[in-house]
Design an enzyme around this catalytic site. Structure first.
Site, short mmCIF file in Angstrom:
data_model
loop_
_atom_site.label_atom_id
_atom_site.label_comp_id
_atom_site.label_asym_id
_atom_site.label_seq_id
_atom_site.Cartn_x
_atom_site.Cartn_y
_atom_site.Cartn_z
CG ASP A 1 -2.13 0.40 1.20
OD1 ASP A 1 -2.36 1.29 0.19
OD2 ASP A 1 -3.02 0.02 1.72
CG ASP B 1 -3.16 4.60 -2.80
OD1 ASP B 1 -4.35 3.56 -2.75
OD2 ASP B 1 -2.91 5.40 -2.02
CE LYS C 1 -5.45 6.43 7.26
NZ LYS C 1 -5.38 4.80 7.25
#
Length: 1139
Positions: free
Chosen positions: A841, A1069, A910
């Site tokens: 990742d 991604d 986050k």
């Protein structure tokens, strides 16, 4: 037969029909018209007033016709049946000429301004506005529909009626006339084609390749056509600057058209051979130059199937797509059957048979009315669109949508769009049959399997190249690409609304069907109502509660889906052009767009070289998958029990909160109590509706997975307008939630190899989310210490210690535990064959791209572009910085800073940090933080608003300090977009792989679709004629640009993994491969990132924008800031760049 020249149009009688040629020149028509004009001045003025009122109305999809009638040309019978009857034989030439004169005589009075200047009205279709383009598309699809349904006369009359009226003629382009020419070419009636050439000239349009192709095809079909005529046509074509070679390379052929064209040309040039030029132009981007030119060391992967097996799979997939729908068992069918379920199933089955009869009758009646109502009034109506399929097929489509309607209803617009799309898909599949494309597809696909199968020779060419080569070799017969005309969104919607209207008016049920009562009456099962969405009123179709109750209690055992919802049973057709790829027959767009937006497709068609983009999509689509059956069975058992919130398996509706009933008229309640109860009712209804949609979503995913449990399957891919790739099947795919990802494994297994088991363990720890700050070695050691829990989870998932349930991604963690257990217990783990995908990742991938663009050392270090011993965690870094700011404020006595003590964690910041890169505003950021704070039980709820306000400010300033370079680039992109859209343009750019991108944000215009049910107000924000929406253009440019870069990086990685023989798929991604090949993939991924950012990306963007938009203005702004001094090559050594 005919000979066309610019100034004059000649009819040349073919020698076999007697002698003599008649010349007709526009000047004659003009004299005649002027004469007419003098004679009938009074009539004209009266007519003109009538016309004026007709023209003033804004041309919507239904253009108003004049009521003048036109004599039937007498070339075909009017037919209602779907077969075209033979024409009555050709008319005499004199009649033909007389008909043309009649037509001209009736030309509308507005022709006077045309006669005054000899110049044509408009020379060539060029820059057409989108409203006009919509009308052109509508006219084209209307004519095609008439012809497909066998109603050539309607099509012919319609074209003439459009041509006759000046205000409507301007909506026609050469392509529209060519549609009719094609029909006459099939019939071999050359004189009709001659007439259309005359019409083209009158309209001031030039014949194009399609026009000459129809004329030549017609000559090829005429056994006694004189060579003179053909050579005259060819020389005329050359005068127009068109070549014979272009006919073969650019026209789309159906059935035997190509062979007829060739036959005509060979009468003049007996040895003519169309050149088979394969588009071998190298990909223009220097990034992939070597990939295409130096293939010596490439080893393209084969699939683990024999050629025969793949050919069988193709047949299976073809039959699924020909049916257009698939009926599968629902996973709820496994539940024990109760008496009530049986009763409800029987009742529903009876009702459906009845409804089918009723709908069939209603459809036929309404078609008869439609057919009659439009005989004199030439305008677009829906009649031809209702003749494309069998009546029963429309009824099936309607019944299917009743079954799938949620209890809370569906907006009319969405329901209508889905119905219209279903009809379109069936029609497109039919067209491919009619054009004889299916046989040819089969023979090319069978040969194509030679490239993929394991029992054939090894090739050094890519799937797309092989397919193109096979198409060149089998060039006779129909063209596979671009055969179907797509419908304008508004036509789809109008047709769908019409069908919904039939359903609402005709579907009824006995009111006492569930509990016999004394006043039985027929009541509608669908209600058309209105509801408010914010301030807008939206039309809604809602099922009657009786129907909902029956459907819920029946728990039916079957589900019906459109065939494209299912994964494919054979490898997808490789994308070879913008128009062709993915499914075998189901029409698919290469680029997903908003309904009705066409600008993306136009850009793609113009772009020179998309090979690298197409090849990476083909590589992703060629990955074969299968189901992890053991895990699927565990998930289904929980689903059929009571679901589980913790494990993200939605509960059945029996668990939903009961909706409280109260009587608002009851005087015992106070006003505030009533308000409170009202709110409770609304909130309960909302909760039920959410639960239903989550439950159905899970039911669909699990049922599809269960249906595919013993199959190998493939996901064809396409992309969004930024180039990010997605699997086409919408419900069940590897982009889904934790549950769906856990059910999927690679169909091909590879041995674990020396490091594979370690990678599985590291992957497991990554899935738990426990050791984000530890090194890979640390994660591996942690995994080894908890082996007991891992094995226990694998052996007793539901009755053991349940360690896996506390992971961030519990289901994938459980699947990984099982894989590790199997590997550890195998005789030799190194040789253990694993099908399990291991993920790597990107660490805050958007920021990685910004840091690389700005060569920003601090930024690069915090997102792991710089090699470090342990992973840098940008989210924790920001949280730490925010905590420092908070402490400072708390000491100076700020109340909210004191309240927040101990609550600032990585989790709280986050999402905001991650989405700042993608352009989240403070407003959006505050909502995200508010949501996180609400999840913390201990946090005082009354402070949520103030705290989220305060925190979002701190997060933004912390990011500004940490990522100075990023902020500068973001500001530069935003400012550039603002200037560009202020000057009236939309922002466009080209990715480093040559994919053109355009932002489709314009000011919204309203378009009203009038239908008998209600007027649907369409808010159209992608109309290229409207001014750009500056706010959206500027806010969206930075995130869209970064998304286009991350997709480029993914595509480069995909291509190079393919040439290294790896299995590779991606979720934006997050890159997946076998445990054996993780190290190779990691190497490729880093090399390609360095290669990508080794390009002067911002400089090239700046040059592109300057060249495209700047004439003297803004040239200083469109230069990016100077970069920092981070050394890109360091990325190659960074372990935690992707990990």
């Amino acid at each position: 037969v005919l000979d066309v020249q610019h100034a004059k149009v000649q009819f040349v009688k073919a020698p076999s029909h007697g002698r003599g040629a008649f010349k007709s020149q526009p000047s004659r028509w003009i004299e005649k018209l002027t004469q007419e004009k003098k004679n009938k001045l009074k009539k004209q003025q009266h007519l003109q007033q009538k016309m004026q009122t007709g023209v003033k109305e804004k041309p919507t999809i239904i253009s108003k016709g004049t009521t003048s009638s036109l004599m039937s040309t007498g070339t075909t019978h009017k037919t209602i049946s779907t077969k075209v009857k033979k024409s009555r034989g050709h008319l005499k030439l004199s009649d033909e000429i007389h008909a043309v004169e009649e037509l001209e005589k009736r030309l509308n009075q507005q022709v006077s301004h045309w006669t005054s200047s000899s110049k044509p009205e408009h020379s060539q279709e060029g820059s057409v506005g989108s409203a006009c383009q919509d009308i052109q598309l509508s006219i084209g699809s209307y004519l095609e529909a008439c012809i497909f349904a066998g109603d050539v006369e309607r099509a012919h009359r319609f074209l003439l009626s459009q041509h006759r009226v000046m205000s409507r003629r301007k909506h026609l382009n050469t392509g529209v006339y060519n549609i009719m020419m094609r029909v006459w070419a099939k019939k071999g009636t050359l004189n009709q084609i001659g007439r259309i050439f005359i019409l083209l000239e009158e309209a001031g349009l030039k014949p194009n390749l399609g026009s000459y192709f129809a004329a030549l095809e017609c000559m090829g079909r005429n056994p006694n056509c004189s060579p003179k005529v053909i050579s005259r046509c060819l020389s005329q074509m050359e005068e127009d600057g068109l070549s014979v070679a272009e006919l073969f390379s650019q026209c789309v052929f159906r059935q035997d058209e190509r062979d007829m064209l060739l036959k005509a040309i060979r009468i003049i040039k007996p040895d003519y051979q169309p050149s088979l030029n394969m588009h071998t132009s190298q990909c223009s981007s220097s990034l992939v130059q070597d990939f295409y030119t130096q293939r010596a060391d490439h080893t393209y992967p084969k699939l683990d199937f024999t050629q025969e097996d793949l050919q069988e799979r193709f047949k299976h997939q073809l039959s699924v797509e020909q049916a257009c729908t698939v009926t599968i068992d629902s996973v709820e069918a496994a539940k024990p059957v109760t008496e009530n379920m049986v009763k409800m199933r029987e009742l529903l089955a009876e009702q459906r048979i009845e409804w089918q009869q009723i709908l069939l009758q209603a459809l036929r009646e309404s078609k008869m009315i439609l057919e009659k109502s439009n005989t004199r009034d030439y305008r677009l109506n829906l009649y031809p669109y209702l003749c494309l399929l069998e009546d029963k097929e429309y009824v099936d489509i309607m019944i299917q949508s009743v079954v799938n309607l949620p209890p809370s209803g569906e907006s009319l617009k969405i329901l209508a769009r889905d119905l219209g799309n279903r009809v379109y898909t069936k029609y497109a599949v039919r067209q491919k049959h009619q054009n004889q494309m299916v046989e040819k597809l089969g023979s090319i696909y069978n040969a194509y399997t030679d490239l993929l199968a394991k029992d054939t020779k090894v090739y050094d060419i890519l799937p797309r190249e092989q397919w193109c080569k096979l198409e060149m070799e089998q060039s006779s017969g129909p063209t596979l690409q671009g055969g179907e005309t797509s419908w304008p969104y508004i036509v789809t919607l109008e047709l769908g609304t019409y069908l919904v209207d039939i359903m609402v008016k005709n579907l009824k049920i006995n009111s006492d069907i569930l509990n016999p009562a004394f006043d039985r009456k027929l009541i509608p099962i669908l209600y058309h109502m209105y509801t408010f969405r914010s301030t807008r009123q939206v039309g809604f179709i809602k099922p009657h509660p009786i129907l909902t109750q029956m459907q819920q209690e029946a728990m039916e055992t079957k589900l019906t889906f459109d065939s494209y919802v299912m994964p494919m049973l054979c490898p997808p057709v490789p994308w070879t052009s913008v128009k062709f790829g993915a499914y075998l027959l189901t029409p698919t767009k290469l680029m997903r767009t908003v309904d009705g937006a066409t600008q993306h497709e136009e850009l793609l068609e113009k772009s020179q070289n998309l090979h690298a983009v197409l090849d990476s999509l083909n590589q992703l689509g060629n990955c074969a998958w299968k189901i992890n059956k053991r895990l699927l069975d565990i998930i289904i058992s929980i689903f059929n029990d009571r679901g589980s919130d913790k494990l993200d398996i939605p509960p059945p509706l029996s668990e939903a909160p009961k909706i409280p009933h109260f009587n608002p008229q009851d005087p015992t309640y106070t006003a505030s109590e009533k308000a409170h109860m009202k709110r409770q009712v609304i909130s309960a209804k909302k909760k039920c509706s959410e639960m239903h949609s989550l439950r159905m979503d899970a039911l669909y995913k699990l049922s599809i997975a269960n249906h595919m449990r013993d199959e190998t399957f493939w996901f064809p891919h396409n992309m969004d307008f930024r180039g990010r790739t997605y699997p086409c099947p919408p419900y069940f795919n590897h982009l889904g939630s934790d549950v769906t990802r856990a059910i999927l494994v690679f169909a091909e297994g590879k041995p674990l190899g020396p490091k594979g088991l370690d990678w599985l363990k590291i992957h497991l720890v990554n899935l738990t989310g426990l050791k984000k700050r530890s090194s890979l070695q640390g994660r591996l050691e942690y995994a080894n210490t908890i082996m007991e829990d891992i094995l226990d989870s694998a052996d007793n998932p539901l009755n053991g210690k349940k360690w896996w349930m506390n992971a961030d991604e519990p289901w994938q963690a459980l699947a990984c535990c099982m894989e590790i257990a199997n590997a550890v217990r195998s005789p030799d783990p190194v040789k253990f064959i694993s099908h399990f995908p291991v993920h790597q990742d990107g660490s805050c991938n958007g920021l990685q791209h910004y840091a690389a663009l700005g060569r920003d050392v601090i930024g690069a270090t915090s997102v792991n572009l710089m090699p470090c011993d342990v992973p840098q965690d940008v989210y924790s870094g920001v949280a730490q910085q925010v905590e420092e700011l908070r402490t400072r404020d708390a000491e100076s006595g700020l109340k909210i800073a004191q309240v927040l003590e101990g609550f600032i964690s990585r989790k709280v910041v986050k999402q905001t940090v991650m989405t700042v890169v993608y352009g989240v505003t403070r407003y959006g950021g505050r909502l995200q933080i508010e949501k996180r704070l609400k999840e913390i039980d201990e946090f005082p709820k009354e402070y949520v608003w103030d705290a989220s306000h305060y925190l979002v400010r701190q997060v933004f300033s912390a990011l500004k300090e940490m990522f100075t370079g990023t902020r500068e680039i973001q500001d530069w992109l935003t400012e550039s977009a603002r200037l560009i859209s202020k000057s009236g343009h939309t922002v466009e750019w080209v990715t480093p792989l040559g994919l053109p991108i355009i932002q489709p944000y314009h000011r919204t215009r309203n378009q009203v679709l009038k239908s008998t049910m209600q007027h649907i107000n369409l808010k159209i924000s992608h109309d290229t004629k409207e001014r750009p929406d500056t706010v959206k253009q500027k806010n969206a440019f930075p995130p869209n640009f970064i998304h286009s870069l991350d997709s480029t990086h993914m595509m480069l990685t995909a291509l190079h993994c393919y040439s290294a023989g790896l299995t590779f798929v991606s979720v934006h991604d997050c890159f997946w491969t076998h445990a054996l090949t993780v190290d190779t993939m990691n190497k490729v991924c880093r090399e390609q990132f360095v290669a990508l950012h080794g390009q002067p990306i911002l400089q090239e963007l700046s040059n592109f924008l300057l060249q495209k938009y700047c004439t003297g203005i803004c040239s200083d702004t469109l230069h990016p800031a100077s970069p920092g001094d981070f050394d890109l090559q360091r990325v190659k050594e960074s372990t935690y760049f992707f990990s």
